[in-house]
Design an enzyme around this catalytic site. Structure first.
Site, mmCIF file in Angstrom:
data_model
loop_
_atom_site.group_PDB
_atom_site.id
_atom_site.type_symbol
_atom_site.label_atom_id
_atom_site.label_comp_id
_atom_site.label_asym_id
_atom_site.label_seq_id
_atom_site.Cartn_x
_atom_site.Cartn_y
_atom_site.Cartn_z
ATOM 1 N N GLY A 132 0.655 -1.152 -0.036
ATOM 2 C CA GLY A 132 -0.026 0.055 0.228
ATOM 3 C C GLY A 132 0.735 1.154 0.017
ATOM 4 N N GLY A 134 0.362 5.641 0.607
ATOM 5 C CA GLY A 134 -0.385 6.859 0.898
ATOM 6 C C GLY A 134 0.277 8.244 0.515
ATOM 7 N N VAL A 139 4.225 1.398 1.810
ATOM 8 C CA VAL A 139 4.320 0.351 2.879
ATOM 9 C C VAL A 139 4.476 -0.953 2.170
ATOM 10 C CG1 VAL A 139 3.140 -0.828 4.808
ATOM 11 C CG2 VAL A 139 2.618 1.627 4.302
ATOM 12 N N LYS A 154 6.836 0.875 6.873
ATOM 13 C CA LYS A 154 6.388 1.957 6.118
ATOM 14 C C LYS A 154 7.469 3.082 5.827
ATOM 15 C CE LYS A 154 3.004 5.696 6.701
ATOM 16 N NZ LYS A 154 1.945 6.190 7.805
ATOM 17 N N ASP A 248 -7.686 11.891 11.394
ATOM 18 C CA ASP A 248 -7.752 11.257 10.158
ATOM 19 C C ASP A 248 -8.404 9.800 10.024
ATOM 20 O OD1 ASP A 248 -7.728 11.454 7.303
ATOM 21 O OD2 ASP A 248 -5.567 10.769 7.284
HETATM 22 N N1 LIG Z 1 0.679 -2.108 9.282
HETATM 23 C C1 LIG Z 1 0.133 -2.140 7.975
HETATM 24 N N2 LIG Z 1 -0.096 -3.339 7.203
HETATM 25 C C2 LIG Z 1 -0.489 -3.742 5.937
HETATM 26 N N3 LIG Z 1 -0.769 -2.505 5.198
HETATM 27 C C3 LIG Z 1 -0.385 -1.353 5.920
HETATM 28 C C4 LIG Z 1 -0.218 -0.976 6.992
HETATM 29 N N4 LIG Z 1 0.058 0.465 7.176
HETATM 30 C C5 LIG Z 1 -0.241 0.744 6.188
HETATM 31 N N5 LIG Z 1 -0.836 -0.077 5.219
HETATM 32 C C6 LIG Z 1 -1.275 0.129 4.011
HETATM 33 O O1 LIG Z 1 -0.700 1.131 3.200
HETATM 34 C C7 LIG Z 1 -1.604 2.315 2.993
HETATM 35 C C8 LIG Z 1 -0.864 3.601 3.205
HETATM 36 O O2 LIG Z 1 -0.449 3.727 4.568
HETATM 37 P P1 LIG Z 1 -0.586 4.917 5.471
HETATM 38 O O3 LIG Z 1 -2.062 5.181 5.379
HETATM 39 O O4 LIG Z 1 0.157 4.797 6.719
HETATM 40 O O5 LIG Z 1 0.228 5.810 4.625
HETATM 41 P P2 LIG Z 1 -0.115 7.554 4.688
HETATM 42 O O6 LIG Z 1 1.002 7.981 3.537
HETATM 43 O O7 LIG Z 1 0.385 8.148 5.933
HETATM 44 O O8 LIG Z 1 -1.551 7.452 3.910
HETATM 45 P P3 LIG Z 1 -2.468 8.710 3.805
HETATM 46 O O9 LIG Z 1 -2.775 8.888 2.564
HETATM 47 O O10 LIG Z 1 -3.712 8.129 4.588
HETATM 48 O O11 LIG Z 1 -1.944 9.990 4.652
HETATM 49 C C9 LIG Z 1 -2.792 1.817 3.941
HETATM 50 O O12 LIG Z 1 -3.908 2.532 3.458
HETATM 51 C C10 LIG Z 1 -2.671 0.494 3.934
HETATM 52 O O13 LIG Z 1 -3.425 -0.044 2.668
#
Ligand SMILES: Nc1ncnc2c1ncn2[C@@H]1O[C@H](COP(=O)(O)OP(=O)(O)OP(=O)(O)O)[C@@H](O)[C@H]1O
Length: 793
Positions: A132, A134, A139, A154, A248
């Site tokens: 994933g 974001g 991640v 991450k 969030d």
């Molecule tokens: N611990 C985890 N295990 C499995 N998948 C994960 C985990 N943490 C995050 N993900 C996947 O990765 C994606 C992005 O992670 P995260 O939301 O932490 O990133 P971000 O850059 O902070 O995103 P956002 O756009 O919500 O700010 C999540 O929506 C999820 O699908």
């Protein structure tokens, strides 16, 4: 029932404390703050629960205060590793957390054994598949080699979050202090080149949003929703009691593990309710995702508290029930206005008949505009809706059967969307589609120019298409709305009487273009054996897939032999996860000033006039590829692109200040109906001519539709893609031609201006031979098009 406290010394209930100044002596974070070599200036904020003080280590680099990490090198030297390997006895909840992420074979033993510490050495982790990404992070599933334990890594790109170091630090810090079965905690975090790696439990089923996109586009059944929400609410109750506002809460941040374990993640924008100074001020800025934002978050002055999470929780409930958040079809600024002006959304419609009364009640309790009337998480947990909640092991498990592994789902979603984008074969569409899907997914780091937003909001048609009325809540106007309106008037008065100049604030002006990710490995140190499980060489065709200019990070990450030499930890190998983002990022990348937005609201109200364009497109949000977003419907929606560094060519049918409405997102019938008096007859036929603030009157052919039936079909959306695509292609050709023509006309005018400024009269273009020729060419072109259309018909 209160959530487990961080330690026995911690009073179980803190929710009440947050409503009044929190005496330092009673803080439940460390009475003796841990040293913060990372950010000495913030050392006082680097607190940790007492029982973890002895374990938490802020180690490695000791650098001066750097609020911004401009480069990877700076980042590496500025961010320290924090390892919270909990070697001592932990609460049962932590053991459960640990066990849930153990490989099957090790799970039994792991549950009984002490949780091993995680090291802050990248060489100890082998990155496997991407699961994933974001706003700021990718991640990966990964193996912690010393214990062969599966974790999630991450990788936060510090180049992209350089203006939000506070957020990075807060997220890593908050995560490392978490001690609750329903909240993702970080095991440790450290810097690897340009990235901050946060090691956390791997949630094998990904986010709820992901799951809905893959298998439940219309949302889940009530028992499943109930279980998921209850677990999420427990997480919120815990966080609120610990003094955190998550900010969030949304389906994309609710993660699931195979046995039906549900956890709330992503602390990228969380805030501490006890913060003062800088961090307190940050609560006067927009942080979060527009569809999920509480009204008070959008209003200036009053501030907000943990009740904002309760609103987001209510929106999340609707999201899980419908497969999307309310208002998600609208551009963000419209969402903002609707959140403030409309009655709160709810489960009041025909399609919601399947849901129980108690579910509807619970949602309605959360979505009360007056934050003081919203219940606390603790109180909400006692609501009858949650009384009969089934254990998530039963309900959630049932929705996870027969699904491919998470990484395959992610890959499939990526491919699906890449294919959709490729089909469009339009660079601007690509950008818009990503922007739209980004928006629909709900980005945390949305970032835009308030001036553009004002312009765009002024173009939003107040008459919403009937098919999206349902979510508006317009039919549910009630007393609250009146309150809301009066508040808005107050805002308006306040702004006009205050020292607001009326000029929009442009706080960031960040411009984003498409994200490009490249994964690479630099096998530093050990030439025989690249010891970390990554990946592919930079430039290797396998590692980069490019679909119509949209380059995605290669998911085909190859697992390379891992090192067996434990002594060479951190030296035998280095892994480098590079995310090249073709975007420029400036400060405050995910906030904008609430007052400026209020000014927008005020202006909008004062304006009161209905506009011609019915905008369904997104704002020029930072265009960012996201695994989460990739399954969102790709919609070529136009939208403002003026703030983007590269302005893609498109057919502009209206320019309003810096805002351009493209022919793609203008209602075709309405374009035809635009009054065109004073325009040459030829141009009135089948052409729309609108005033352009920038260039005066110019003939612009938005959609030369000679066939009214076809036009109707296009408008009501019943036309098939096979009809529409050729038409759109045709349109592109026309508009390209017209753009060239306009450019020529402009340059002619400029030349004329220079040659004889006195003789030049606006509107006397007919006297100019060159221009006449150009216009004739235009007429001819139109005739050709008309003929061609007639032939086709
Ligand atoms: N611990 C985890 N295990 C499995 N998948 C994960 C985990 N943490 C995050 N993900 C996947 O990765 C994606 C992005 O992670 P995260 O939301 O932490 O990133 P971000 O850059 O902070 O995103 P956002 O756009 O919500 O700010 C999540 O929506 C999820 O699908």
């Amino acid at each position: 029932m209160p959530s487990p406290p961080l330690g026995s010394h911690v009073p179980p209930r803190h929710a009440k404390i947050i409503t009044r100044p929190f005496p330092k002596s009673t803080t439940f974070f460390a009475l003796a703050p841990i040293s913060c070599p990372l950010f000495p200036r913030f050392s006082h904020q680097f607190t940790t629960p007492l029982h973890t003080v002895s374990h938490a280590r802020a180690t490695r680099v000791n650098v001066g205060d750097r609020r911004r990490l401009g480069s990877g090198t700076a980042a590496a030297s500025a961010l320290a590793a924090t390892s919270v390997g909990r070697t001592m006895g932990r609460s049962g909840s932590v053991r459960r957390t640990a066990a849930s992420s153990l490989p099957a074979a090790a799970a039994g033993a792991g549950a009984a054994a002490a949780v091993p510490a995680f090291t802050a050495s990248p060489g100890d982790y082998r990155l496997l598949e991407e699961v994933g990404y974001g706003a700021n992070a990718v991640v990966y599933r990964a193996v912690f080699l010393p214990s062969n334990r599966i974790v999630a890594v991450k990788c936060l790109d510090l180049d992209r979050v350089n203006s939000n170091l506070d957020d990075v630090r807060k997220e890593a810090q908050t995560m490392s202090l978490i001690d609750h079965p329903n909240v993702i905690r970080g095991y440790c975090s450290f810097v690897v080149d340009h990235n901050l790696w946060v090691i956390m439990p791997f949630m094998a089923e990904g986010s709820c949003l992901h799951l809905m996109k893959v298998a439940y586009p219309d949302g889940f059944e009530e028992p499943v929703i109930c279980s998921i929400l209850k677990e999420t609410l427990k997480a919120l109750d815990y966080l609120h009691q610990q003094g955190h506002i998550h900010r969030d809460v949304k389906a994309g941040n609710i993660l699931m593990d195979s046995p039906g374990i549900v956890k709330l993640g992503d602390f990228g924008v969380s805030a501490c309710m006890f913060d003062r100074g800088d961090r307190q001020r940050s609560r006067n800025t927009f942080v979060g995702t527009p569809c999920w934002m509480a009204p008070e978050v959008l209003q200036p002055g009053a501030g907000y508290n943990f009740k904002a999470d309760i609103w987001s929780f209510g929106i999340t409930a609707l999201e899980l029930a419908h497969g999307h958040a309310p208002f998600s079809k609208y551009p963000p600024m419209k969402v903002l206005l609707m959140t403030l002006q409309n009655a709160p959304p709810g489960l009041d419609y025909d399609r919601d008949k399947r849901f129980s009364k108690s579910f509807k009640e619970m949602v309605a309790m959360c979505l009360v505009k007056d934050q003081t009337k919203r219940p606390t998480a603790e109180k909400l947990l006692k609501h009858s809706f949650f009384k009969n909640a089934k254990p998530p092991e039963l309900t959630v498990k049932s929705i996870l059967t027969d699904l491919p592994p998470l990484w395959d789902r992610v890959k499939a979603l990526q491919l699906k969307d890449a294919a959709q984008l490729a089909l469009k074969k339009m660079p601007s569409c690509e950008q818009e589609a990503l922007s739209m899907s980004e928006y629909q997914r709900g980005v945390s780091a949305w970032n835009f120019d308030i001036e553009d937003l004002k312009a765009q909001a002024s173009l939003i048609h107040d008459d919403d298409p009937p098919e999206i009325k349902e979510d508006d809540g317009n039919d549910r106007i009630n007393e609250e709305d009146k309150d809301s309106c009066s508040r808005l008037h107050f805002v308006s008065d306040e702004l006009s009487s205050g020292n607001h100049s009326g000029q929009p604030k442009n706080l960031n002006g960040n411009h984003f273009s498409e994200q490009t990710c490249v994964t690479a490995v630099s096998p530093g140190g050990n030439t025989h054996e690249p010891s970390i499980g990554l990946i592919s060489e930079p430039g290797n065709a396998d590692s980069e897939r490019k679909v119509d200019g949209y380059r995605k990070q290669g998911s085909e990450i190859k697992s390379l032999p891992s090192t067996s030499n434990r002594d060479s930890e951190g030296q035998n190998c280095r892994s480098e996860v590079k995310q090249k983002h073709n975007r420029s990022i400036t400060e405050n990348s995910h906030i904008f000033d609430r007052e400026a937005a209020a000014q927008l609201v005020s202006d909008k109200q004062k304006n009161g006039t209905k506009r011609t364009a019915n905008l369904s497109g997104p704002l020029a949000l930072p265009t960012r590829a996201s695994a989460n977003s990739l399954s969102a419907p790709v919609r070529s929606s136009g939208g403002y692109v003026g703030s983007l560094g590269d302005k893609p060519k498109r057919s502009v049918v209206e320019i309003k200040g810096r805002f351009s409405v493209t022919s793609e997102n203008v209602d075709l019938a309405k374009v035809q109906e635009v009054p065109t008096s004073g325009i040459p007859r030829k141009l009135q036929e089948g052409s729309a001519l609108k005033k352009s603030a920038s260039v005066g009157h110019w003939p612009i052919d938005a959609k030369p539709m000679s066939n009214s039936l076809q036009r109707k079909e296009l408008c009501n959306g019943s036309v098939s893609a096979s009809v529409l695509i050729p038409h759109l292609r045709n349109l592109i050709q026309q508009t390209t031609f017209q753009q060239d023509l306009i450019t020529n006309l402009l340059s002619n005018l400029q030349q004329n201006d220079k040659a004889d400024a006195n003789q030049y009269r606006p509107g006397t273009v007919d006297s100019d031979t060159g221009l006449q020729e150009e216009l004739k060419t235009l007429y001819r072109q139109e005739e050709i098009i008309d003929t061609r259309e007639e032939d086709n018909a």
